[in-house]
Motif scaffolding. Structure first.
Motif, PDB file in Angstrom:
ATOM      1  N   THR A   1      14.388  -7.716  -4.586  1.00  0.00           N
ATOM      2  CA  THR A   1      14.850  -6.756  -3.312  1.00  0.00           C
ATOM      3  C   THR A   1      13.272  -6.277  -2.320  1.00  0.00           C
ATOM      4  OG1 THR A   1      12.762  -4.672  -4.326  1.00  0.00           O
ATOM      5  CG2 THR A   1      14.872  -5.210  -5.632  1.00  0.00           C
ATOM      6  N   PRO A   2      14.218  -5.580  -1.316  1.00  0.00           N
ATOM      7  CA  PRO A   2      13.107  -5.875   0.037  1.00  0.00           C
ATOM      8  C   PRO A   2      11.990  -4.892  -0.373  1.00  0.00           C
ATOM      9  CG  PRO A   2      15.527  -4.916   0.672  1.00  0.00           C
ATOM     10  CD  PRO A   2      15.682  -5.091  -1.024  1.00  0.00           C
ATOM     11  N   GLN A   3      11.800  -4.227  -1.474  1.00  0.00           N
ATOM     12  CA  GLN A   3      10.438  -2.663  -2.038  1.00  0.00           C
ATOM     13  C   GLN A   3       9.745  -4.191  -2.199  1.00  0.00           C
ATOM     14  OE1 GLN A   3      14.186  -2.263  -2.771  1.00  0.00           O
ATOM     15  NE2 GLN A   3      14.933  -0.280  -0.738  1.00  0.00           N
ATOM     16  N   LEU A   4      10.722  -5.124  -3.373  1.00  0.00           N
ATOM     17  CA  LEU A   4       9.456  -5.757  -3.784  1.00  0.00           C
ATOM     18  C   LEU A   4       8.224  -6.739  -2.803  1.00  0.00           C
ATOM     19  CD1 LEU A   4       8.705  -7.111  -7.033  1.00  0.00           C
ATOM     20  CD2 LEU A   4       9.781  -9.250  -6.386  1.00  0.00           C
ATOM     21  N   LEU A   5       9.476  -7.492  -1.480  1.00  0.00           N
ATOM     22  CA  LEU A   5       9.221  -7.779  -1.080  1.00  0.00           C
ATOM     23  C   LEU A   5       8.278  -7.017   0.392  1.00  0.00           C
ATOM     24  CD1 LEU A   5      10.782 -10.843  -1.316  1.00  0.00           C
ATOM     25  CD2 LEU A   5       8.746 -11.434  -1.226  1.00  0.00           C
ATOM     26  N   ALA A   6       8.141  -5.324   0.194  1.00  0.00           N
ATOM     27  CA  ALA A   6       7.801  -5.034   1.380  1.00  0.00           C
ATOM     28  C   ALA A   6       6.666  -5.290   2.009  1.00  0.00           C
ATOM     29  CB  ALA A   6       7.650  -3.184   1.095  1.00  0.00           C
ATOM     30  N   PRO A   7       5.226  -5.937   0.898  1.00  0.00           N
ATOM     31  CA  PRO A   7       3.781  -5.953   1.327  1.00  0.00           C
ATOM     32  C   PRO A   7       3.764  -6.823   2.130  1.00  0.00           C
ATOM     33  CG  PRO A   7       3.920  -5.104  -1.265  1.00  0.00           C
ATOM     34  CD  PRO A   7       5.582  -5.318  -0.314  1.00  0.00           C
ATOM     35  N   ALA A   8       5.041  -7.747   1.956  1.00  0.00           N
ATOM     36  CA  ALA A   8       4.234  -8.871   2.470  1.00  0.00           C
ATOM     37  C   ALA A   8       5.842  -9.041   3.925  1.00  0.00           C
ATOM     38  CB  ALA A   8       4.907 -10.040   2.039  1.00  0.00           C
ATOM     39  N   LEU A   9       5.955  -8.002   4.430  1.00  0.00           N
ATOM     40  CA  LEU A   9       6.385  -7.978   5.035  1.00  0.00           C
ATOM     41  C   LEU A   9       6.682  -7.060   6.328  1.00  0.00           C
ATOM     42  CD1 LEU A   9      10.032  -8.633   3.918  1.00  0.00           C
ATOM     43  CD2 LEU A   9       8.656 -10.676   5.137  1.00  0.00           C
ATOM     44  N   GLU A  10       5.552  -5.459   6.382  1.00  0.00           N
ATOM     45  CA  GLU A  10       5.179  -4.420   6.651  1.00  0.00           C
ATOM     46  C   GLU A  10       4.262  -4.688   8.304  1.00  0.00           C
ATOM     47  OE1 GLU A  10       2.622  -2.741   3.772  1.00  0.00           O
ATOM     48  OE2 GLU A  10       4.478  -1.047   3.244  1.00  0.00           O
ATOM     49  N   LEU A  11       4.161  -4.478   8.900  1.00  0.00           N
ATOM     50  CA  LEU A  11       3.973  -4.488  10.433  1.00  0.00           C
ATOM     51  C   LEU A  11       2.171  -5.341  10.034  1.00  0.00           C
ATOM     52  CD1 LEU A  11       5.241  -1.435  12.639  1.00  0.00           C
ATOM     53  CD2 LEU A  11       6.155  -4.082  12.699  1.00  0.00           C
ATOM     54  N   ASP A  12       1.771  -4.427   9.297  1.00  0.00           N
ATOM     55  CA  ASP A  12       0.032  -4.932   8.781  1.00  0.00           C
ATOM     56  C   ASP A  12       0.039  -6.426   7.513  1.00  0.00           C
ATOM     57  OD1 ASP A  12       0.797  -3.669   6.669  1.00  0.00           O
ATOM     58  OD2 ASP A  12      -1.296  -1.861   7.169  1.00  0.00           O
ATOM     59  N   ALA A  13       0.777  -6.345   7.693  1.00  0.00           N
ATOM     60  CA  ALA A  13       1.238  -7.094   6.297  1.00  0.00           C
ATOM     61  C   ALA A  13       0.401  -8.571   6.266  1.00  0.00           C
ATOM     62  CB  ALA A  13       2.615  -8.373   6.084  1.00  0.00           C
ATOM     63  N   TRP A  14       0.061  -9.109   7.589  1.00  0.00           N
ATOM     64  CA  TRP A  14      -0.782 -10.110   7.857  1.00  0.00           C
ATOM     65  C   TRP A  14      -2.345  -9.739   7.985  1.00  0.00           C
ATOM     66  CZ3 TRP A  14       1.021 -14.324   5.883  1.00  0.00           C
ATOM     67  CH2 TRP A  14       2.111 -13.822   5.379  1.00  0.00           C
ATOM     68  N   GLN A  15      -2.893  -8.318   8.319  1.00  0.00           N
ATOM     69  CA  GLN A  15      -4.532  -7.618   8.661  1.00  0.00           C
ATOM     70  C   GLN A  15      -4.964  -8.297   7.335  1.00  0.00           C
ATOM     71  OE1 GLN A  15      -3.946  -3.785   9.858  1.00  0.00           O
ATOM     72  NE2 GLN A  15      -6.659  -4.019   9.173  1.00  0.00           N
ATOM     73  N   ASP A  16      -5.865  -8.864   8.308  1.00  0.00           N
ATOM     74  CA  ASP A  16      -7.259  -9.811   6.691  1.00  0.00           C
ATOM     75  C   ASP A  16      -6.387 -10.322   5.809  1.00  0.00           C
ATOM     76  OD1 ASP A  16      -9.320  -7.842   7.480  1.00  0.00           O
ATOM     77  OD2 ASP A  16      -9.031  -6.288   7.166  1.00  0.00           O
ATOM     78  N   CYS A  17      -5.360 -11.264   5.606  1.00  0.00           N
ATOM     79  CA  CYS A  17      -4.436 -12.238   4.994  1.00  0.00           C
ATOM     80  C   CYS A  17      -4.016 -13.031   5.748  1.00  0.00           C
ATOM     81  CB  CYS A  17      -3.467 -11.015   4.273  1.00  0.00           C
ATOM     82  SG  CYS A  17      -1.978 -11.998   3.094  1.00  0.00           S
ATOM     83  N   ASP A  18      -4.181 -13.921   4.856  1.00  0.00           N
ATOM     84  CA  ASP A  18      -3.947 -15.317   5.593  1.00  0.00           C
ATOM     85  C   ASP A  18      -2.874 -15.703   5.162  1.00  0.00           C
ATOM     86  OD1 ASP A  18      -5.370 -15.417   7.265  1.00  0.00           O
ATOM     87  OD2 ASP A  18      -6.782 -16.281   6.242  1.00  0.00           O
ATOM     88  N   ALA A  19      -2.334 -15.111   3.557  1.00  0.00           N
ATOM     89  CA  ALA A  19      -1.152 -16.197   2.857  1.00  0.00           C
ATOM     90  C   ALA A  19      -1.045 -14.881   1.244  1.00  0.00           C
ATOM     91  CB  ALA A  19      -1.284 -17.690   1.964  1.00  0.00           C
ATOM     92  N   TRP A  20       0.691 -15.154   1.693  1.00  0.00           N
ATOM     93  CA  TRP A  20       1.202 -14.766   0.651  1.00  0.00           C
ATOM     94  C   TRP A  20       1.319 -14.966  -0.999  1.00  0.00           C
ATOM     95  CZ3 TRP A  20       0.531  -9.351  -0.412  1.00  0.00           C
ATOM     96  CH2 TRP A  20       0.150  -8.258   0.764  1.00  0.00           C
ATOM     97  N   PHE A  21       1.369 -14.901  -1.624  1.00  0.00           N
ATOM     98  CA  PHE A  21       2.048 -15.867  -2.330  1.00  0.00           C
ATOM     99  C   PHE A  21       2.379 -14.659  -4.657  1.00  0.00           C
ATOM    100  CE2 PHE A  21       1.197 -18.774  -6.730  1.00  0.00           C
ATOM    101  CZ  PHE A  21       1.503 -19.711  -6.702  1.00  0.00           C
ATOM    102  N   GLY A  22       3.518 -16.201  -4.553  1.00  0.00           N
ATOM    103  CA  GLY A  22       3.945 -14.900  -5.417  1.00  0.00           C
ATOM    104  C   GLY A  22       4.436 -15.927  -6.873  1.00  0.00           C
ATOM    105  N   PRO A  23       3.437 -15.922  -7.676  1.00  0.00           N
ATOM    106  CA  PRO A  23       3.451 -16.882  -9.081  1.00  0.00           C
ATOM    107  C   PRO A  23       4.560 -16.724  -9.943  1.00  0.00           C
ATOM    108  CG  PRO A  23       2.309 -14.525  -9.527  1.00  0.00           C
ATOM    109  CD  PRO A  23       2.230 -14.533  -8.035  1.00  0.00           C
ATOM    110  N   ALA A  24       5.507 -17.811 -10.110  1.00  0.00           N
ATOM    111  CA  ALA A  24       6.395 -18.032 -11.262  1.00  0.00           C
ATOM    112  C   ALA A  24       5.970 -17.731 -12.777  1.00  0.00           C
ATOM    113  CB  ALA A  24       7.822 -18.991 -11.005  1.00  0.00           C
TER     114      ALA A  24
END
Length: 219
Positions: free
Chosen positions: A113-136
């Motif tokens: 859902t958009p809500q699930l992925l919101a942290p990786a898509l917000e305007l500050d998603a890449w502040q102090d972050c180089d990669a987002w990882f979703g484990p299966a």
């Protein structure tokens, strides 16, 4: 009803997908499902995934496709062909063609859902972050985001093993990247996976398609 446009954001969202052709998709669902039924489920999973992405804020929305686009593709997406080679090469090439912050998803998690992925898509998603990882849950990964896409971060990672996710995450950390995690999700590979994912997202087309096919077969 048309999918809602989620607007723009700092991140490009890629969906790596396969045209839902019987005999070429979701082969681990056969049996108990026929190749045509498995393709129906693949098409439904792709539909739910793309509609969710359509509602997400993104700089670009791209389907990286093995096959040809069809009626299942909603408006608002670019289409690029997958390159040849193993999955690691195809994922690496998808990132190589997407400059700037990029989040890559598969088509096996229609419960996103958009809500699930919101942290990786917000305007500050890449502040102090180089990669987002979703484990299966099967040991792979369902999402990978890179602030600065580098195909070398994926080439050579062993794919489709119980340790793929751990290997990929280790590659990111070894490169000195600051990694943030998304919640673990279950991929749709087997019939048991399909039932669990449909239960997690009962309002989607995937769940409705599974329920219809199950009723027809009297399972």
């Amino acid at each position: 009803m048309s999918p809602r446009d989620g607007g723009t954001g700092p991140t490009a969202v890629l969906v790596i997908a396969k045209e839902p052709v019987p005999g070429r998709v979701k082969t681990r669902l056969t049996p108990p499902y026929t190749p045509h039924q498995a393709a129906e489920l693949a098409r439904a999973a792709l539909h739910d995934t793309l509609w969710a992405v359509r509602a997400m804020p993104a700089r670009r929305r791209v389907v990286v496709l093995d096959g040809r686009p069809g009626a299942w593709l909603p408006d608002g997406f670019e289409v690029r062909p997958q390159c040849a080679g193993g999955l690691d090469e195809r994922l690496a090439a998808a990132f190589a063609d997407s400059p700037g912050p990029t989040l890559l998803l598969g088509m096996d998690t229609p419960q996103i859902t958009p809500q699930l992925l919101a942290p990786a898509l917000e305007l500050d998603a890449w502040q102090d972050c180089d990669a987002w990882f979703g484990p299966a849950e099967d040991g792979g990964f369902w999402a990978l985001g890179l602030a600065q896409p580098d195909p070398r971060l994926l080439r050579g990672v062993p794919m489709s093993t119980p340790h793929t996710g751990a290997s990929q995450r280790a590659r990111l950390l070894a490169a000195g990247l600051r990694v943030r995690d998304l919640p673990p999700l279950r991929d749709v590979d087997t019939a048991a996976d399909a039932g669990a994912v449909a239960a997690a997202a009962p309002g989607g087309r995937f769940a409705a398609t599974l329920a219809r096919l199950t009723a027809v077969a009297g399972r």
